[in-house]
Design a protein around this motif. Structure first.
Motif, mmCIF file in Angstrom:
data_model
loop_
_atom_site.group_PDB
_atom_site.id
_atom_site.type_symbol
_atom_site.label_atom_id
_atom_site.label_comp_id
_atom_site.label_asym_id
_atom_site.label_seq_id
_atom_site.Cartn_x
_atom_site.Cartn_y
_atom_site.Cartn_z
ATOM 1 N N ILE A 9 43.177 54.896 33.036
ATOM 2 C CA ILE A 9 44.310 54.967 33.944
ATOM 3 C C ILE A 9 43.822 54.823 35.383
ATOM 4 O O ILE A 9 42.783 55.378 35.759
ATOM 5 C CB ILE A 9 45.042 56.315 33.769
ATOM 6 C CG1 ILE A 9 45.488 56.495 32.311
ATOM 7 C CG2 ILE A 9 46.237 56.405 34.709
ATOM 8 C CD1 ILE A 9 46.454 55.449 31.819
ATOM 9 N N SER A 10 44.557 54.095 36.207
ATOM 10 C CA SER A 10 44.200 53.942 37.617
ATOM 11 C C SER A 10 44.112 55.315 38.284
ATOM 12 O O SER A 10 45.032 56.131 38.161
ATOM 13 C CB SER A 10 45.246 53.090 38.343
ATOM 14 O OG SER A 10 45.338 51.807 37.763
ATOM 15 N N ASP A 59 41.283 46.959 32.912
ATOM 16 C CA ASP A 59 42.375 47.878 33.233
ATOM 17 C C ASP A 59 43.680 47.128 33.274
ATOM 18 O O ASP A 59 43.775 45.972 32.848
ATOM 19 C CB ASP A 59 42.100 48.625 34.545
ATOM 20 C CG ASP A 59 41.843 47.673 35.710
ATOM 21 O OD1 ASP A 59 42.546 46.639 35.806
ATOM 22 O OD2 ASP A 59 40.942 47.950 36.518
ATOM 23 N N VAL A 60 44.703 47.764 33.815
ATOM 24 C CA VAL A 60 46.052 47.215 33.749
ATOM 25 C C VAL A 60 46.205 45.955 34.589
ATOM 26 O O VAL A 60 47.172 45.207 34.428
ATOM 27 C CB VAL A 60 47.063 48.300 34.183
ATOM 28 C CG1 VAL A 60 47.054 48.482 35.707
ATOM 29 C CG2 VAL A 60 48.461 48.010 33.663
ATOM 30 N N ARG A 61 45.246 45.673 35.469
ATOM 31 C CA ARG A 61 45.328 44.446 36.263
ATOM 32 C C ARG A 61 45.228 43.205 35.379
ATOM 33 O O ARG A 61 45.684 42.128 35.771
ATOM 34 C CB ARG A 61 44.222 44.437 37.327
ATOM 35 C CG ARG A 61 44.429 45.479 38.439
ATOM 36 C CD ARG A 61 43.229 45.534 39.343
ATOM 37 N NE ARG A 61 42.056 46.083 38.659
ATOM 38 C CZ ARG A 61 40.849 46.146 39.212
ATOM 39 N NH1 ARG A 61 40.647 45.695 40.444
ATOM 40 N NH2 ARG A 61 39.838 46.669 38.525
ATOM 41 N N ARG A 63 46.604 43.064 32.341
ATOM 42 C CA ARG A 63 47.523 43.427 31.258
ATOM 43 C C ARG A 63 48.079 42.210 30.525
ATOM 44 O O ARG A 63 48.415 42.301 29.341
ATOM 45 C CB ARG A 63 48.674 44.283 31.794
ATOM 46 C CG ARG A 63 49.498 43.626 32.902
ATOM 47 C CD ARG A 63 50.444 44.660 33.505
ATOM 48 N NE ARG A 63 51.243 44.126 34.605
ATOM 49 C CZ ARG A 63 50.822 44.021 35.845
ATOM 50 N NH1 ARG A 63 49.589 44.381 36.157
ATOM 51 N NH2 ARG A 63 51.606 43.550 36.803
ATOM 52 N N HIS A 107 49.222 51.859 43.814
ATOM 53 C CA HIS A 107 49.061 51.701 42.369
ATOM 54 C C HIS A 107 49.304 50.247 41.995
ATOM 55 O O HIS A 107 50.220 49.593 42.527
ATOM 56 C CB HIS A 107 50.051 52.604 41.628
ATOM 57 C CG HIS A 107 49.772 52.734 40.168
ATOM 58 N ND1 HIS A 107 50.099 51.745 39.261
ATOM 59 C CD2 HIS A 107 49.173 53.730 39.448
ATOM 60 C CE1 HIS A 107 49.737 52.134 38.053
ATOM 61 N NE2 HIS A 107 49.176 53.322 38.133
ATOM 62 N N LEU A 109 50.755 48.891 39.628
ATOM 63 C CA LEU A 109 52.072 48.611 39.049
ATOM 64 C C LEU A 109 53.212 49.107 39.945
ATOM 65 O O LEU A 109 54.355 49.260 39.487
ATOM 66 C CB LEU A 109 52.190 49.255 37.663
ATOM 67 C CG LEU A 109 51.242 48.726 36.589
ATOM 68 C CD1 LEU A 109 51.519 49.400 35.256
ATOM 69 C CD2 LEU A 109 51.356 47.222 36.448
ATOM 70 N N GLU A 123 51.903 52.345 33.128
ATOM 71 C CA GLU A 123 50.504 52.001 32.870
ATOM 72 C C GLU A 123 50.018 52.646 31.582
ATOM 73 O O GLU A 123 49.290 52.012 30.801
ATOM 74 C CB GLU A 123 49.636 52.448 34.037
ATOM 75 C CG GLU A 123 48.177 52.079 33.881
ATOM 76 C CD GLU A 123 47.333 52.510 35.063
ATOM 77 O OE1 GLU A 123 46.302 51.858 35.310
ATOM 78 O OE2 GLU A 123 47.700 53.497 35.733
ATOM 79 N N ARG A 124 50.391 53.897 31.321
ATOM 80 C CA ARG A 124 49.985 54.560 30.080
ATOM 81 C C ARG A 124 50.472 53.770 28.865
ATOM 82 O O ARG A 124 49.753 53.654 27.867
ATOM 83 C CB ARG A 124 50.541 55.987 30.032
ATOM 84 C CG ARG A 124 49.898 56.952 31.017
ATOM 85 C CD ARG A 124 50.312 58.383 30.685
ATOM 86 N NE ARG A 124 49.990 59.286 31.759
ATOM 87 C CZ ARG A 124 48.773 59.776 31.993
ATOM 88 N NH1 ARG A 124 47.781 59.418 31.199
ATOM 89 N NH2 ARG A 124 48.560 60.607 32.993
ATOM 90 N N HIS A 126 51.092 50.518 28.728
ATOM 91 C CA HIS A 126 50.324 49.272 28.647
ATOM 92 C C HIS A 126 48.947 49.510 28.035
ATOM 93 O O HIS A 126 48.437 48.674 27.272
ATOM 94 C CB HIS A 126 50.148 48.663 30.043
ATOM 95 C CG HIS A 126 51.315 47.848 30.514
ATOM 96 N ND1 HIS A 126 51.783 46.748 29.836
ATOM 97 C CD2 HIS A 126 52.107 47.971 31.614
ATOM 98 C CE1 HIS A 126 52.810 46.230 30.489
ATOM 99 N NE2 HIS A 126 53.029 46.951 31.571
ATOM 100 N N LEU A 127 48.315 50.638 28.389
ATOM 101 C CA LEU A 127 46.929 50.874 27.996
ATOM 102 C C LEU A 127 46.788 51.704 26.726
ATOM 103 O O LEU A 127 45.669 51.989 26.300
ATOM 104 C CB LEU A 127 46.178 51.570 29.137
ATOM 105 C CG LEU A 127 46.055 50.787 30.444
ATOM 106 C CD1 LEU A 127 45.242 51.571 31.467
ATOM 107 C CD2 LEU A 127 45.422 49.416 30.214
#
Length: 299
Positions: A9-10, A59-61, A63, A107, A109, A123-124, A126-127
């Motif tokens: 998580i970021s 990470d989410v970047r 996604r 953040h 997102l 984000e949670r 997505h990951l």
């Protein structure tokens, strides 16, 4: 080649984890799209000086590419001699909100009008597949940077399938939240609470008067034996997995009396596994290898 996939998580400390692995001799690449993993592995494994240890941050970047990751990893494992492990960093929402406030960073997102709590929740989701697939989920909510670095490097050094499993016993208080890095969790709030006994409230489970009080409770030894027996039965199965840590969390209401005592007793019972038994008392702000020497990183 050994390859560690670092995600999280970021705000949970992923950059610090990557830096810790780099200091431990890993070739590190951050924010790599999954579909480039195969090319990276081939490049690092070739040449006159092949890279034997690498870590990749995701990470989410990235996604838009994360759904392809399981297929990519499966293809990599089929290609040759590659040991792939996953490390996922977590933190509770209060810690994440505080860290973003302190650093004043945006953040990833937060676009589209999402508030920070909404972005964290998105984000949670997505990951979630990365967290489920990870070999270890590390909760960084209460960790200093120094302790985080040490935990990450401990995870990295435990990569050998022949390395004994490290047992981490940690006490905590339910009123302060459940530790998210728990593999096994036991609730012992049914035991009599020393907090309501005269002269014991300000003490902890490390103090002899509290220990004497708890040892006078008729059911305590039976419950301790129950947990010990379960761990003895289950540890061989856990040891067969490609993991280096097993985190056993014991919780009471405040995390200062009953759980502290129980964790120390369990650590004593598994002392024959030393130096692969660690103790952490979350609400006391202490981590102890073998239950004896203080860990300065968590003081």
């Amino acid at each position: 080649m050994e390859l560690i996939i670092v995600s999280g998580i970021s705000g949970s400390g992923k950059s610090s984890a990557i830096h810790a692995l780099e200091d431990a001799g890993y070739y590190c690449v951050d924010n790599l799209p999954p579909d480039l993993l195969c090319d990276l592995a081939r490049v690092l494994a070739s040449g006159p000086k092949p890279v034997r240890k690498a870590a990749v941050g995701m990470d989410v970047r990235t996604r838009a590419h994360l759904e392809d990751l399981p297929q990519v990893l499966h293809g990599l494992e089929k290609e040759g001699d590659l040991d792939i492990r996953g490390l996922f960093l977590e933190a509770n929402e209060a810690s994440l909100l505080r860290r973003f406030s302190e650093t004043r960073r945006r953040h990833p997102l937060a676009e589209g009008g999402h508030s920070l709590p909404e972005a964290i929740g998105l984000e949670r989701r997505h990951l979630a597949p990365l967290a489920e697939a990870a070999d270890r989920v590390l909760d960084t909510s209460e960790l200093s940077v120094h302790t985080l670095r040490r935990r990450v490097q401990d995870f990295a050094s435990g990569g050998s399938a022949h390395r004994p499993l490290t047992l981490l016993f940690q006490s905590f208080g339910f009123k302060h939240g459940i530790p998210m890095d728990s593999d096994l969790l036991f609730d012992i709030r049914f035991l009599p609470n020393p907090n309501y006994e005269s002269g014991l409230a300000e003490l902890t489970g490390l103090d002899q008067p509290v220990r004497d009080y708890l040892e006078a409770q008729p059911e305590l030894e039976q419950r301790l034996a129950d947990v010990h027996r379960l761990l003895e039965d289950w540890l061989p199965a856990y040891s067969e997995e490609p993991r280096s840590y097993l985190t056993v969390s014991i919780g009471c209401t405040g995390g200062r009396h009953r759980s502290v005592y129980m964790v120390d007793r369990l650590a004593e019972r598994f002392a024959d596994r030393a130096p692969h038994v660690l103790v952490r008392h979350r609400e006391l702000g202490s981590g102890q290898p073998g239950g004896h020497q203080p860990d300065p990183g968590t003081q």
